[in-house]
Motif scaffolding. Structure first.
Motif, PDB file in Angstrom:
ATOM      1  N   ARG A   7      -9.018   4.463  -9.140  1.00  0.00           N
ATOM      2  CA  ARG A   7      -9.448   4.207  -7.927  1.00  0.00           C
ATOM      3  C   ARG A   7     -11.095   4.098  -7.822  1.00  0.00           C
ATOM      4  NH1 ARG A   7     -12.070   4.794  -3.883  1.00  0.00           N
ATOM      5  NH2 ARG A   7     -13.122   6.833  -4.840  1.00  0.00           N
ATOM      6  N   ALA A  62       0.840  -1.199  -0.064  1.00  0.00           N
ATOM      7  CA  ALA A  62       0.137   0.047   0.080  1.00  0.00           C
ATOM      8  C   ALA A  62       1.003   1.254  -0.030  1.00  0.00           C
ATOM      9  CB  ALA A  62      -0.953   0.261   1.271  1.00  0.00           C
ATOM     10  N   GLY A  86      -3.825   1.981   0.392  1.00  0.00           N
ATOM     11  CA  GLY A  86      -4.936   1.169   0.707  1.00  0.00           C
ATOM     12  C   GLY A  86      -6.179   1.386   0.248  1.00  0.00           C
ATOM     13  N   THR A 127      -2.726   0.472  -7.151  1.00  0.00           N
ATOM     14  CA  THR A 127      -2.886  -0.189  -5.882  1.00  0.00           C
ATOM     15  C   THR A 127      -1.358  -0.146  -5.429  1.00  0.00           C
ATOM     16  OG1 THR A 127      -4.480  -1.552  -6.467  1.00  0.00           O
ATOM     17  CG2 THR A 127      -3.063  -2.544  -4.617  1.00  0.00           C
TER      18      THR A 127
END
Length: 451
Positions: free
Chosen positions: A430, A119, A169, A164
């Motif tokens: 995202r 992350a 995260g 990612t």
């Protein structure tokens, strides 16, 4: 699974917030919990070593991933290792060592989980050679908030993979990953140590040895001024071959020497770390370092010197510490000099400062960029700290640099897009993975990451 209300903070022990904590035992639990994230959303958390608020979710749901810590496969021939996201880098490294394998990239502590390391797309002393950790991740399994279990890699799903890797995260929850370890012959580093009298010598010492040493770092005296500005102790090294060992170490080359466990007292008052005490420590540390020396150093002492003291963050007292790390691109060396001049003139003492070189970087929101990075600890109650760091933020942005989000707790959101030019593209990817915006964190809310 039981739910526990818990006050969570980062390793800096500042700005704690309360959240509902659940501990999934496996991928099915994670998928079930993601189906009901609640109004304040959900976030994965590992061992809590992010310094700022990246692993907090005030009023929301936090998944403690440490129960998902199985090492599923080690292939010595390839080599490769597959492990669940909650395994610590310490356990992973200990499992690899008997096979003559080691982590391809490791940060300054091994008390972080594999999922957390992905992350934050962590970097190490070898970024100028090997890049960050995710450069060695061949694939990862992501549970998306939309209900899909996705296998991501850089060839077939590059957008999702690079969003990612370093995505803090916020694209989903990493369940497991496969990465490529490196081969080693011993548990030792052949280390070269040398003093550098000023910043020019420090930067020249690091830049001129990029090609000759896999690992390279400089401890910096951030309180030194004038012709001593930027004086340092250079530490560079490579994995030692068996022929360099002797005695018991040569008989068991992949076995680490035992270390006596140490721990900071459970409670220490604020104010112990002051400019005067730091100045004395820095003078002693610089003078005790050899002018030039070569030595064999066990892996854990070379990579994780602070891990030998459990709870070392308590030395900064109840008010905690801020770890501040900036990166500046090549060609902005003048800005690094300005940073050190401001630190030396400030009443806020910068401790445990290190300077490193960065190479190329891939992740959309990853921290490194080709150039230089300076990291330091500062007491959270240091005088004029906010003014100092706000000024360094602006200086860094103007120079084309950035601050490390995994350590941040105070950056002003208006500087974010200047520091991370791939942010709009990251937001697009995202949003595809998490259309309802279920993944949340205090960091994301504070900086407006998910606009």
């Amino acid at each position: 699974m039981s739910t526990e209300e818990r006050l969570l903070s980062g390793w800096g022990r500042t700005a704690a917030t309360r959240a509902r904590v659940r501990t999934p035992a496996g991928a099915a639990d994670v998928a079930a919990l993601l189906r009901h994230p609640g109004e304040r959303g959900v976030l994965a958390r590992g061992l809590g070593r992010s310094y700022g608020d990246a692993a907090q979710n005030a009023g929301g749901l936090v998944l403690d991933m440490t129960a998902m810590s199985r090492i599923k496969a080690i292939d010595r021939a390839t080599p490769s290792v597959t492990a669940e996201a909650g395994v610590s880098l310490k356990d992973l490294a200990n499992a690899l060592l008997p096979f003559g394998l080691f982590l391809p990239v490791t940060p300054g502590t091994q008390h972080v989980t594999l999922g957390g390391a992905i992350a934050a797309d962590v970097h190490g002393k070898n970024h100028h050679v090997d890049g960050s950790l995710c450069a060695h991740v061949t694939s990862l399994v992501l549970q998306s908030p939309a209900g899909e279990r996705l296998t991501l890699d850089r060839a077939t799903t590059p957008d999702e993979f690079f969003a990612t890797a370093g995505g803090m995260g916020l694209t989903g929850i990493v369940l497991e990953a496969t990465l490529t370890p490196i081969r080693i012959e011993t548990a030792y580093i052949a280390e070269q140590v040398a003093r550098a009298p000023d910043l020019d010598a420090t930067m020249e010492g690091l830049a001129s040895t990029d090609a000759s040493h896999r690992y390279s770092v400089a401890w910096i005296d951030c309180l030194a001024r004038g012709n001593r500005l930027g004086r340092s102790v250079l530490m560079q090294g490579d994995h030692a071959p068996v022929e360099m060992l002797s005695g018991p170490a040569r008989a068991k080359p992949l076995e680490l020497p035992q270390r006596l466990p140490l721990a900071a007292p459970p409670w220490l008052p604020s104010g112990l770390v002051r400019r005067e005490t730091v100045a004395v420590f820095n003078e002693v540390y610089f003078r005790r370092a050899p002018v030039r020396a070569e030595r064999l150093t066990p892996l854990d002492r070379f990579f994780y010197p602070l891990d030998s003291v459990a709870g070392w963050n308590r030395v900064y007292g109840r008010r905690g510490l801020v770890q501040y790390q900036l990166a500046l691109p090549l060609g902005s060396e003048h800005a690094m000099r300005e940073v050190l001049e401001r630190l030396a003139a400030s009443p806020a003492p910068a401790t445990l400062a290190v300077l490193k070189r960065f190479g190329p970087q891939e992740g959309l929101l990853s921290f490194p960029l080709p150039g230089w990075t300076l990291a330091m600890d500062l007491p959270a109650d240091a005088p004029q700290l906010s003014e100092l760091l706000d000024g360094l933020d602006e200086l860094t942005a103007e120079a084309g640099g950035r601050v490390y989000l995994a350590k941040d707790s105070r950056l002003r959101p208006e500087l974010l897009e200047a520091m991370y030019p791939e942010l709009p593209r990251w937001r697009e990817v995202r949003a595809r993975l998490d259309p309802a915006g279920a993944m949340r964190s205090d960091l994301a809310r504070r900086l407006g990451l998910q606009k």
